[in-house]
Design an enzyme around this catalytic site. Structure first.
Site, PDB file in Angstrom:
ATOM      1  N   LYS A 160       0.863  -1.190   0.000  1.00 43.23           N
ATOM      2  CA  LYS A 160       0.000   0.000   0.000  1.00 43.23           C
ATOM      3  C   LYS A 160       0.899   1.240   0.000  1.00 43.23           C
ATOM      4  O   LYS A 160       1.474   1.598   1.022  1.00 43.23           O
ATOM      5  CB  LYS A 160      -0.904  -0.017   1.234  1.00 43.23           C
ATOM      6  CG  LYS A 160      -1.901   1.106   1.239  1.00 43.23           C
ATOM      7  CD  LYS A 160      -1.556   2.105   2.319  1.00 43.23           C
ATOM      8  CE  LYS A 160      -2.426   3.328   2.265  1.00 43.23           C
ATOM      9  NZ  LYS A 160      -1.885   4.360   1.358  1.00 43.23           N
ATOM     10  N   GLU A 189      10.026   1.346  10.420  1.00 43.84           N
ATOM     11  CA  GLU A 189      11.082   2.324  10.171  1.00 43.84           C
ATOM     12  C   GLU A 189      10.411   3.674  10.333  1.00 43.84           C
ATOM     13  O   GLU A 189       9.664   4.120   9.467  1.00 43.84           O
ATOM     14  CB  GLU A 189      11.628   2.079   8.760  1.00 43.84           C
ATOM     15  CG  GLU A 189      13.019   2.594   8.566  1.00 43.84           C
ATOM     16  CD  GLU A 189      12.977   3.967   7.973  1.00 43.84           C
ATOM     17  OE1 GLU A 189      12.952   4.934   8.761  1.00 43.84           O
ATOM     18  OE2 GLU A 189      12.946   4.080   6.741  1.00 43.84           O
ATOM     19  N   CYS A 243      13.767  10.746   6.857  1.00 39.46           N
ATOM     20  CA  CYS A 243      13.774  10.414   8.284  1.00 39.46           C
ATOM     21  C   CYS A 243      15.186  10.441   8.864  1.00 39.46           C
ATOM     22  O   CYS A 243      15.348  10.524  10.074  1.00 39.46           O
ATOM     23  CB  CYS A 243      13.119   9.070   8.517  1.00 39.46           C
ATOM     24  SG  CYS A 243      13.886   7.782   7.575  1.00 39.46           S
ATOM     25  N   GLU A 283      10.529  16.116  14.630  1.00 38.19           N
ATOM     26  CA  GLU A 283      11.071  16.047  13.278  1.00 38.19           C
ATOM     27  C   GLU A 283      10.440  17.174  12.442  1.00 38.19           C
ATOM     28  O   GLU A 283       9.218  17.207  12.284  1.00 38.19           O
ATOM     29  CB  GLU A 283      10.662  14.680  12.739  1.00 38.19           C
ATOM     30  CG  GLU A 283      11.257  14.230  11.481  1.00 38.19           C
ATOM     31  CD  GLU A 283      10.906  12.756  11.196  1.00 38.19           C
ATOM     32  OE1 GLU A 283      11.806  12.026  10.799  1.00 38.19           O
ATOM     33  OE2 GLU A 283       9.744  12.350  11.356  1.00 38.19           O
TER      34      GLU A 283
HETATM   35  N1  LIG Z   1      10.071   7.651   8.661  1.00 36.31           N
HETATM   36  C1  LIG Z   1       9.836   8.284   7.557  1.00 36.31           C
HETATM   37  O1  LIG Z   1      10.502   8.095   6.600  1.00 36.31           O
HETATM   38  C2  LIG Z   1       8.681   9.169   7.427  1.00 36.31           C
HETATM   39  C3  LIG Z   1       8.290   9.989   8.450  1.00 36.31           C
HETATM   40  N2  LIG Z   1       7.232  10.790   8.291  1.00 36.31           N
HETATM   41  C4  LIG Z   1       6.884  11.697   9.397  1.00 36.31           C
HETATM   42  O2  LIG Z   1       5.496  11.686   9.565  1.00 36.31           O
HETATM   43  C5  LIG Z   1       4.956  12.991   9.391  1.00 36.31           C
HETATM   44  C6  LIG Z   1       3.598  12.869   8.750  1.00 36.31           C
HETATM   45  O3  LIG Z   1       3.693  12.343   7.439  1.00 36.31           O
HETATM   46  P1  LIG Z   1       2.568  11.388   6.863  1.00 36.31           P
HETATM   47  O4  LIG Z   1       2.680  11.279   5.412  1.00 36.31           O
HETATM   48  O5  LIG Z   1       1.272  11.852   7.407  1.00 36.31           O
HETATM   49  O6  LIG Z   1       3.008   9.954   7.444  1.00 36.31           O
HETATM   50  P2  LIG Z   1       2.114   8.709   7.793  1.00 36.31           P
HETATM   51  O7  LIG Z   1       2.860   7.879   8.749  1.00 36.31           O
HETATM   52  O8  LIG Z   1       0.742   9.154   8.162  1.00 36.31           O
HETATM   53  O9  LIG Z   1       1.963   7.943   6.371  1.00 36.31           O
HETATM   54  C7  LIG Z   1       2.790   6.931   5.919  1.00 36.31           C
HETATM   55  C8  LIG Z   1       1.975   5.793   5.306  1.00 36.31           C
HETATM   56  O10 LIG Z   1       1.100   5.250   6.292  1.00 36.31           O
HETATM   57  C9  LIG Z   1      -0.239   5.213   5.805  1.00 36.31           C
HETATM   58  N3  LIG Z   1      -1.164   5.350   6.925  1.00 36.31           N
HETATM   59  C10 LIG Z   1      -1.572   6.475   7.553  1.00 36.31           C
HETATM   60  N4  LIG Z   1      -2.378   6.163   8.594  1.00 36.31           N
HETATM   61  C11 LIG Z   1      -2.479   4.810   8.612  1.00 36.31           C
HETATM   62  C12 LIG Z   1      -3.157   3.873   9.445  1.00 36.31           C
HETATM   63  N5  LIG Z   1      -3.894   4.262  10.496  1.00 36.31           N
HETATM   64  N6  LIG Z   1      -3.030   2.563   9.167  1.00 36.31           N
HETATM   65  C13 LIG Z   1      -2.291   2.154   8.122  1.00 36.31           C
HETATM   66  N7  LIG Z   1      -1.623   2.987   7.310  1.00 36.31           N
HETATM   67  C14 LIG Z   1      -1.710   4.295   7.546  1.00 36.31           C
HETATM   68  C15 LIG Z   1      -0.278   6.355   4.815  1.00 36.31           C
HETATM   69  O11 LIG Z   1      -1.372   6.157   3.957  1.00 36.31           O
HETATM   70  P3  LIG Z   1      -2.125   7.426   3.288  1.00 36.31           P
HETATM   71  O12 LIG Z   1      -1.102   8.047   2.434  1.00 36.31           O
HETATM   72  O13 LIG Z   1      -3.230   6.819   2.548  1.00 36.31           O
HETATM   73  O14 LIG Z   1      -2.543   8.305   4.430  1.00 36.31           O
HETATM   74  C16 LIG Z   1       1.072   6.209   4.151  1.00 36.31           C
HETATM   75  O15 LIG Z   1       1.036   5.152   3.209  1.00 36.31           O
HETATM   76  C17 LIG Z   1       6.001  13.721   8.553  1.00 36.31           C
HETATM   77  O16 LIG Z   1       5.959  15.099   8.732  1.00 36.31           O
HETATM   78  C18 LIG Z   1       7.270  13.133   9.093  1.00 36.31           C
HETATM   79  O17 LIG Z   1       7.649  13.778  10.275  1.00 36.31           O
HETATM   80  C19 LIG Z   1       6.516  10.781   7.139  1.00 36.31           C
HETATM   81  C20 LIG Z   1       6.857  10.001   6.082  1.00 36.31           C
HETATM   82  C21 LIG Z   1       8.015   9.167   6.141  1.00 36.31           C
HETATM   83  O1  LIG Z   2      13.218   8.874   4.959  1.00 38.33           O
HETATM   84  C1  LIG Z   2      13.057   7.679   4.886  1.00 38.33           C
HETATM   85  O2  LIG Z   2      12.062   7.115   5.339  1.00 38.33           O
HETATM   86  C2  LIG Z   2      13.984   6.789   4.197  1.00 38.33           C
HETATM   87  C3  LIG Z   2      15.337   7.324   4.150  1.00 38.33           C
HETATM   88  C4  LIG Z   2      15.859   7.273   2.807  1.00 38.33           C
HETATM   89  C5  LIG Z   2      17.208   6.669   2.803  1.00 38.33           C
HETATM   90  O3  LIG Z   2      18.151   7.399   2.995  1.00 38.33           O
HETATM   91  O4  LIG Z   2      17.275   5.465   2.596  1.00 38.33           O
END
Ligand SMILES: NC(=O)C1=CN([C@@H]2O[C@H](COP(=O)(O)OP(=O)(O)OC[C@H]3O[C@@H](n4cnc5c(N)ncnc54)[C@H](OP(=O)(O)O)[C@@H]3O)[C@@H](O)[C@H]2O)C=CC1
Ligand SMILES: O=C(O)CCCC(=O)O
Length: 493
Positions: free
Chosen positions: A189, A265, A299, A396
Site C-alpha cells: 500500500k 522504520e 527520516c 522532526e
Molecule cells: N520515517 C519516515 O521516513 C517518514 C516519516 N514521516 C513523518 O510523519 C509525518 C507525517 O507524514 P505522513 O505522510 O502523514 O506519514 P504517515 O505515517 O501518516 O503515512 C505513511 C503511510 O502510512 C499510511 N497510513 C496512515 N495512517 C495509517 C493507518 N492508520 N493505518 C495504516 N496505514 C496508515 C499512509 O497512507 P495514506 O497516504 O493513505 O494516508 C502512508 O502510506 C512527517 O511530517 C514526518 O515527520 C513521514 C513520512 C516518512
Molecule cells: O526517509 C526515509 O524514510 C527513508 C530514508 C531514505 C534513505 O536514505 O534510505
C-alpha cells in the site's frame, strides 16, 4: 480521464509505465471501488491523475491472491527467484529516466535526485537478487551423540507493506525485494500522494516475470481501512511499515492480537554534531547533503545541528552562504536543488517550527519563509541561537530548516543528542580518533555517520532504536526480517 496533461507533459500518455488502477493477482483492476482520488503535483498544485479509491475489500482480495501464490513462489529454486529479481533490477535501470519523471511529477523532488532514487531502489533489488541464493541454515554440534541439530530458514509468508511518499520507489523496493527474494509474497500500500511510482514498479515486476499474486498493489486514500485489513487478516504474517512514529504505534497495536511480526522504520530527530577539530568545509558539505536532500523530508535528515563554540560562527556563516545560493523550484527545471514540500500539511509544520523558534529568540540567517505561489515551497533556512525549549529540538521538522545549537563539551553534546525518544540516525564531524570512538559508541542511534552526511546504501543495515523502530532494511540483515528460523532435531541416531 485518469491522467491529465499536467502529467503527460512530463510522461507521455503512451508511457508503458503509467497505470490508473491497482494490481491484484496479476490483473490491473479497480476492484469494487466506486470513488476516485486525485494525485497532485506539489510543485504546481495541478491534478496529475485520478485513481480508484480502493479499500478493505480490495485489500482482502489481494491478500487472498498473495496467500494462494505464496507456496509455489517459495518452492521455486532460489536461483529462479534471483533471476526474476535481477531482470526487475535491469528494467528499472534501463527505464530510470521515465520512472524518475513519474516520481518528480507526483512527489516534487528534483529530477536528478529522483533518478538517483530509482537507481537506489534498483540497487536494493539487485542486492536481494544476490542474497536470495545465500539464505544459509546452520548445523549445531549436539550435546549428545544420538542427536543431530540444525537450523533452516523459511519465508514468513504473506507480507503487507505500507510506505510513505518521501521515497516512493526506494521504500517499496527495499521491502518487496528481500521479501520476494526469500519466498514471501506481498500486498503493498503506497502513500496516497505517490501511487504512480508504485504502480510503475509493479508494471516492471510483471515484465520481469514476477508471477500473478506474488506482488500486489492497492491504491487508496483510506490508509487506516487498508491498514486494519492488513493487520487484522490472519493470512498476513508480517507488516513492514515506513512512516510516522504515530502510525507505527497504531500498526503495532493492531498487530498485537495475532502476535504478527512487524518491521517499523519510523521518525527520527537526527543530531548532527560539529566539533572544534572538524574539517569545517567537509562539515558544511555534510550538512548540506544531510539536511537539504529531498528538501529535508527524510527520516535520516539532520534535524538538530550542534556546533561547538569555537567554530559556531564560522560554520553558521559558511553554511548560510551556501544555503542562500541553493536554487529552489519545480523539480523539472534544470539546476533546481530544492523542490516543494509534499503538501500544505507539511508546509504548515515547517512554518510553525520556524515561527516557534523565532518567537523564542532564534535568528534567521537565511530563508525562514514559505515562497508564495501555487506550489508548496519553503525557502532553505538556517537558524542560529536555537535552544532546547524550541519545537525544532524535539520534533522532526521534515523540511529544509537547519537549526544551529551551540555547545561546549563532549559530555554536554552527547547528553543533548541522546535526549530524545528517537534513535534513528546521528552524524558528527571530528578529527581526534579517540573522540571519534567515544562519541560513536555513546550516541544512542541505529546509524552513525562519521565525517559524512550521507550514509544510505543497499549494502548497509538501515534502521533505528528506541521509538524510531524495529528491524533493519538493506544488507544481509534485511533478509532476516522476512525469514523464520526453524530448528530441526534428529534423534535416536
Ligand atoms: N520515517 C519516515 O521516513 C517518514 C516519516 N514521516 C513523518 O510523519 C509525518 C507525517 O507524514 P505522513 O505522510 O502523514 O506519514 P504517515 O505515517 O501518516 O503515512 C505513511 C503511510 O502510512 C499510511 N497510513 C496512515 N495512517 C495509517 C493507518 N492508520 N493505518 C495504516 N496505514 C496508515 C499512509 O497512507 P495514506 O497516504 O493513505 O494516508 C502512508 O502510506 C512527517 O511530517 C514526518 O515527520 C513521514 C513520512 C516518512
Ligand atoms: O526517509 C526515509 O524514510 C527513508 C530514508 C531514505 C534513505 O536514505 O534510505
Amino acid at each position: 480521464m485518469a491522467f491529465t496533461t499536467a502529467l503527460t507533459k512530463h510522461v507521455s500518455f503512451s508511457s508503458r509505465f503509467l497505470r490508473d488502477t491497482g494490481y491484484i493477482d496479476g490483473v490491473w483492476t479497480a476492484g469494487d471501488a466506486t470513488r476516485t482520488f486525485d494525485v497532485l503535483n506539489p510543485a504546481t498544485g495541478e491534478v496529475l491523475a485520478s485513481l480508484p479509491d480502493m479499500g478493505a475489500a480490495e485489500t482482502r482480495d489481494a491478500i487472498t491472491a498473495a496467500h494462494v501464490a505464496q507456496p509455489a513462489w517459495a518452492a521455486r529454486p532460489a536461483k529462479e527467484r534471483a533471476a526474476i529479481l535481477r531482470k526487475w533490477h535491469e528494467l528499472m535501470v534501463a527505464n530510470a529516466d521515465e520512472l524518475a519523471a513519474i516520481l518528480t511529477a507526483e512527489m516534487g523532488k528534483p529530477f536528478a535526485e529522483a533518478r538517483g532514487e530509482i537507481l537506489y531502489a534498483a540497487a536494493y533489488v539487485e542486492w536481494y537478487a544476490e542474497e536470495a541464493k545465500r539464505i544459509y541454515g546452520e548445523t549445531i554440534p549436539a550435546p549428545s551423540n544420538d542427536k543431530r541439530m540444525m537450523v533452516i530458514k523459511q519465508p514468513v509468508g504473506v507480507v503487507g507493506t505500507i510506505t510513505p511518499w518521501n521515497f516512493p520507489a526506494a521504500m517499496i523496493a527495499r521491502k518487496v525485494a528481500p521479501a520476494l527474494a526469500v519466498g514471501c509474497t506481498v500486498v503493498s500500500k503506497p502513500a496516497e500522494q505517490t501511487p504512480l511510482s508504485a504502480l510503475a514498479l509493479a508494471v516492471l515486476a510483471e515484465q520481469a516475470g514476477v508471477p500473478a499474486g506474488v506482488f500486489n498493489v492497492i491504491v487508496g486514500e483510506d490508509g487506516p481501512a487498508i491498514g486494519k485489513e492488513l493487520c487484522g487478516n490472519d493470512k498476513v504474517r508480517k507488516i513492514s511499515f515506513t512512516g510516522s512514529t504515530e502510525v507505527g504505534r497504531i500498526l503495532m497495536r493492531q498487530c498485537a492480537d495475532q502476535i504478527k511480526k512487524v518491521s517499523l522504520e519510523l521518525g527520527g530527530n537526527a543530531p548532527f554534531i560539529v566539533f572544534d577539530d572538524a574539517d569545517l568545509d567537509a562539515a558544511v558539505e555534510g550538512a548540506l547533503a544531510s539536511k537539504y536532500r529531498n528538501a529535508g523530508q527524510t527520516c535520516v535528515c539532520a534535524n538538530r545541528l550542534y556546533v561547538q563554540s569555537g567554530v559556531y560562527d564560522a560554520f553558521a556563516a559558511r553554511l548560510a552562504a551556501k544555503v542562500a545560493a541553493m536554487p529552489v523550484g519545480d523539480g523539472f527545471e534544470a539546476g533546481v536543488m530544492v523542490g516543494p514540500l509534499i503538501d500544505d500539511k507539511g508546509l504548515a509544520k515547517v512554518e510553525s517550527h520556524v515561527e516557534d523558534a523565532v518567537s523564542k529568540g532564534a535568528k534567521v540567517l537565511t530563508g525562514g519563509k514559505r515562497i508564495k505561489g501555487a506550489g508548496t515551497f519553503f525557502s532553505p533556512t538556517v537558524l542560529t541561537g536555537v535552544t532546547s525549549g524550541m519545537q525544532v529540538a524535539r520534533e522532526e521538522t521534515f523540511g529544509p530548516v537547519a537549526p544551529l545549537f551551540r555547545f561546549d563539551t563532549v559530555e554536554d553534546v552527547i547528553a543533548q543528542a541522546n535526549d530524545t525518544e528517537f534513535g534513528l540516525a546521528a552524524y558528527f564531524f571530528a578529527g581526534d580518533l579517540k573522540k571519534v570512538w567515544r562519541v560513536a559508541e555513546a550516541l544512542e542511534y541505529g546509524m552513525v555517520g562519521i565525517n559524512t552526511g550521507l550514509i544510505s546504501s543497499e549494502a548497509a543495515p538501515f534502521g533505528g532504536i528506541k521509538q524510531s523502530g524495529l528491524g533493519r532494511e538493506g544488507s544481509r540483515h534485511g533478509a532476516d526480517d522476512y525469514l523464520e528460523i526453524k530448528y530441526l532435531c534428529i534423534g535416536n541416531l
